[in-house]
Write an enzyme that holds these catalytic residues in place. Sequence first.
Site: not given
Length: 857
Positions: A333, A356
């Site tokens: 990740h 994000r």
Amino acid sequence: KAPLRLRHLMEGWRFQKYAVRDYTSYQRGGEIVASMHKATAVTPESQKARISATLPAKVVVVGGGLAGLSAALEAAQYGATVIVLEKSNRVGGNSAKATSGINGWGTEAQAAKGVMDGGKYFERDTHLSGKNGITEASLVKSLSTKSGEAIRWLSKDHGVPLSVLSQLGGHSHPRTHRAPDQKDGTPRPIGYTIMQHLEKSCRSNPRITILTNVQVKSLMKSERTEVDGGIRFEVHGVRYIQSEASMNPNHIIPAGCEESGELSERELTSDAVILATGGFSNDHNSPDSLIKAHAPHLLGVATTNGQFATGDGVKMASAVGARLIDMDKLQLHPTGFIDPKDPGNATKFLGPEALRGSGGVLINTCGKRFVNELDLRSVVSKAIIDQQDVYPKANGAKFAFCVLNEAAVKLFGPAALGFYKDKQGLVSKVADLDGLAEHIHATAIMSAADSNKTDTPSQATIKEQLTETLSAYEKTSSSGKGAMCPTTKKSVFPCVVGSEGPFYVSLVTPSIHYTMGGAAINAAAEVLSNHRSSGIFGSRRPVARLFGAGEVTGGVHGNNRLGGNSLLECVVFGRIAGDRAATILQRQCSGISFDDWTTVQLREVREGDVYGHGSKVLRFNLPGSLQPSGLTLGQFVGIRSEWDGRQLVGYYSPITLPNDYGVIGLLARVDKGTLKDWIGSLTPGDTVQIRGFGGLQILRMPSKGCFMFNNTPIRKIAMIAGGTGIAPMLQLIRAALKQPYCTPGNISSLNLVYAAEEFDELTYRNILLQYEADHPKHFNLHFVVNNPPPGWIGGVGFVSEQVLSRHIQRPSADLLVVICGPPVMQRVVKSILQSQGYDMDRVRTVDETSSGPSAKL
């Protein structure tokens, strides 16, 4: 044809803001009343009928995360007594830590926002993300088809609020669902919220018992050798240890549980076991470490997983003969938070994908953006690592800065960001561009000292780069639809981010987050054996009574998991596993009756080049996973269903064998014929009714190494097939190529003449050609194509006397000739064979139901 036109017109309205869920068409001209029902919905009536046909089962679920509790609830729904064994002191596991959301298309949240998503987009995104790994098409199709129902089940049946929608990296549409903040602004982490609701549902269900602080050590198994030489593994329960901390005078030992040596070691028998133990992202240091065995290059990389993620279920499955796949595929990740107060901690707090997804940008120590933040996790992680910025005292961890402005914070949720900023101390706030440059510069100096860099840019240079990169990004992100960043090719901009502060900054590093590999399963959530059956179509046998769901399994995500698919996988395959485990004890020995229609559910649809143009293989679950079909070789079935106001019936020969447990496979055309629209529309989860209708009865005699037909030993088989008439021949070939029949001296020859209009309609042609190349003395294959492609050197036209004379065996007492194809072809072939002196008692079409000596012309 009016209902069909109406269906095409109306189907798209199921997913609009003002959705049409179901609709009915009334028309004159035949007085058809066509109910356009939602395909994958399970009706209360069908569920009640399934439960009544099942004996109550005892099911053990190993693991108390989302997959485990979803399986437990579904199994209880179908009448099973369920025991959930969780090795931690509370349920939840990694599921409770999930923050990104859960995917689904065709949902109310998408309709409310006018999102026109669909299965073809979802499946493409999942396959694309998993490229270079195993994304089994049947598993991805099930994940997609059942995604909307998974969201509905969580929200409607268990009260999980899932109204917030976002678009994560790698997705073509917004389809990731999260819970809205509470009225006072307090965030509701999606994983924790789901687990709260499902735990409440489980603990209020009298059929479900949850035991914590219980570590399952192994599976109880048996094995036997089948007639064909294959090995069949079967699971009968678990051996587990319960920690002394959880033992108390009021502790209840479940029925079937016995002492086995030590005080706290016991055996728990069951009718089925469901593995839902999660992955192995934190299995760095165990003696049999899976990371060390399969991905040693990641041994020093931090993880976002808890101490419990040590691959227990994967190891137990392997010990009972399960096949493991994609074990080297571990997902990094991109945004594991580095805590400046404890940078060397090997377990990182997960920075949600939504950082994000809400507009956060990634910046390196030079002050530059360097990647499309919404690209695949694997791509973003690699880009961070490629910057070669090493954070000090973090065991060599590469890092970047994740930067949000006020607009991004608003989308992410101020309260949610406050949790990471104020409570955890993982996010810093800076007032303006000067403050951001100062923050990056100070960190860059420490990084340079730790990695022996000598070219650290000055604070003024960093500010200059920040101004340039953020100004350019502001221009692009505010340009509207169709804009694209020229350097990173980013084309989706959740909000406008520019050079105006304040900014919220965190340090992020790629961390082991998920393991895509694990025990292989099929679309019925059955764990597959490592043993491949004999024959040219060699398939994997399931490990009987063993099911799997969630991260313990492999085959869904391939090389890289798409964000939001992990929670979805847990719900979809957890529920499938619970269903199949709970219904494992059937009142009837066989799955198909010759007297009554039985409701069966479509497990998977297989299509592609190997199956021929316009053909699909439909694989239906029999009512119980341990049931054989009850047919003999050569017998066919009918399937029926209501379709647009009409009850349609189709007749098909299975390509699976009679003793393939729990499944029946049918080869069908979806581009021709009166049933093409109905058959072509079937998707996993749909139900039809099935019944046996007779046909040839070819008995297998393993003790003699031959087949029997009308009391005559058969050691040679000639097959003449046209179009999808290949289906019964595939079944015969599968049976004849297994032990002991394929041993020299038993069934000595198999000849197949296979005719089709077009070359690409020849189903399984490559597999058949390969077998002929490998066994030229045992198997003779001849294709006949009416419209041959350029360069064709095989048979041309139709099955003729010349073709039959050259390519099937001569008449003999141990020869059986089987014919299947269009009626005109069958009549012509029979007439030719009769004229050539073949015994017509053993020249048969597959639809002949009489066992007597009759072969009508």
